[in-house]
Scaffold this motif. Sequence first.
Motif, PDB file in Angstrom:
ATOM      1  N   GLN A  39       0.841  -1.187   0.000  1.00 40.98           N
ATOM      2  CA  GLN A  39       0.000   0.000   0.000  1.00 40.98           C
ATOM      3  C   GLN A  39       0.874   1.233   0.000  1.00 40.98           C
ATOM      4  O   GLN A  39       1.668   1.444   0.926  1.00 40.98           O
ATOM      5  CB  GLN A  39      -0.937   0.011   1.205  1.00 40.98           C
ATOM      6  CG  GLN A  39      -1.965   1.111   1.155  1.00 40.98           C
ATOM      7  CD  GLN A  39      -3.073   0.892   2.171  1.00 40.98           C
ATOM      8  OE1 GLN A  39      -2.941   0.124   3.114  1.00 40.98           O
ATOM      9  NE2 GLN A  39      -4.192   1.582   1.968  1.00 40.98           N
ATOM     10  N   GLU A  44      -5.009   2.387  -2.557  1.00 34.00           N
ATOM     11  CA  GLU A  44      -5.573   1.209  -1.925  1.00 34.00           C
ATOM     12  C   GLU A  44      -4.517   0.099  -1.842  1.00 34.00           C
ATOM     13  O   GLU A  44      -3.545   0.094  -2.604  1.00 34.00           O
ATOM     14  CB  GLU A  44      -6.784   0.709  -2.721  1.00 34.00           C
ATOM     15  CG  GLU A  44      -7.972   1.644  -2.685  1.00 34.00           C
ATOM     16  CD  GLU A  44      -9.199   1.036  -3.332  1.00 34.00           C
ATOM     17  OE1 GLU A  44     -10.282   1.660  -3.246  1.00 34.00           O
ATOM     18  OE2 GLU A  44      -9.091  -0.049  -3.912  1.00 34.00           O
ATOM     19  N   ARG A  45      -4.761  -0.816  -0.897  1.00 34.23           N
ATOM     20  CA  ARG A  45      -3.875  -1.959  -0.777  1.00 34.23           C
ATOM     21  C   ARG A  45      -3.985  -2.814  -2.041  1.00 34.23           C
ATOM     22  O   ARG A  45      -5.096  -3.085  -2.518  1.00 34.23           O
ATOM     23  CB  ARG A  45      -4.240  -2.787   0.449  1.00 34.23           C
ATOM     24  CG  ARG A  45      -3.231  -3.840   0.812  1.00 34.23           C
ATOM     25  CD  ARG A  45      -3.487  -4.377   2.210  1.00 34.23           C
ATOM     26  NE  ARG A  45      -3.333  -3.334   3.225  1.00 34.23           N
ATOM     27  CZ  ARG A  45      -3.328  -3.586   4.531  1.00 34.23           C
ATOM     28  NH1 ARG A  45      -3.469  -4.841   4.972  1.00 34.23           N
ATOM     29  NH2 ARG A  45      -3.194  -2.605   5.388  1.00 34.23           N
ATOM     30  N   GLU A  46      -2.845  -3.212  -2.590  1.00 30.89           N
ATOM     31  CA  GLU A  46      -2.867  -3.973  -3.831  1.00 30.89           C
ATOM     32  C   GLU A  46      -2.093  -5.271  -3.689  1.00 30.89           C
ATOM     33  O   GLU A  46      -1.126  -5.373  -2.935  1.00 30.89           O
ATOM     34  CB  GLU A  46      -2.291  -3.146  -4.996  1.00 30.89           C
ATOM     35  CG  GLU A  46      -0.828  -2.828  -4.895  1.00 30.89           C
ATOM     36  CD  GLU A  46      -0.287  -2.197  -6.186  1.00 30.89           C
ATOM     37  OE1 GLU A  46      -1.023  -2.100  -7.188  1.00 30.89           O
ATOM     38  OE2 GLU A  46       0.905  -1.818  -6.178  1.00 30.89           O
TER      39      GLU A  46
END
Length: 121
Positions: A39, A44-46
């Motif tokens: 992140q 956003e967290r990917e």
Amino acid sequence: QVQLVESGGGLVQAGGSLRLSCAASGRTFSNYAMGWFRQAPVKEREFVASIHWNGGRTYYADSVKGRFTISRDNAKNSLYLQMNSLKPEDTAVYYCAAGSSGSNPEWYDYWGQGTQVTVSS
């Protein structure tokens, strides 16, 4: 419960390498698929990579394919991410997670606190 602790992050120049580690404790590590996510600020967290419980299958995000390698050692309750040819856009907090594999963060039940990776240009 599974406790996860990441290590190995740091500052590296573009083109360099880092190896992240994730130490697991608690429930049987080999029961879980494992994943790495990242992140970056205001993003956003990917998904980065995942690996099946026995290491038999691995999956990568297109952005890291050919540069990053995920691996695990069930005897040591450890997960690794070898990162080569790093780019400034790889800068993020990297998290390891334990769960059901795949690219969706919602499929993972346990998360570490994260380790910062910064790639300078």
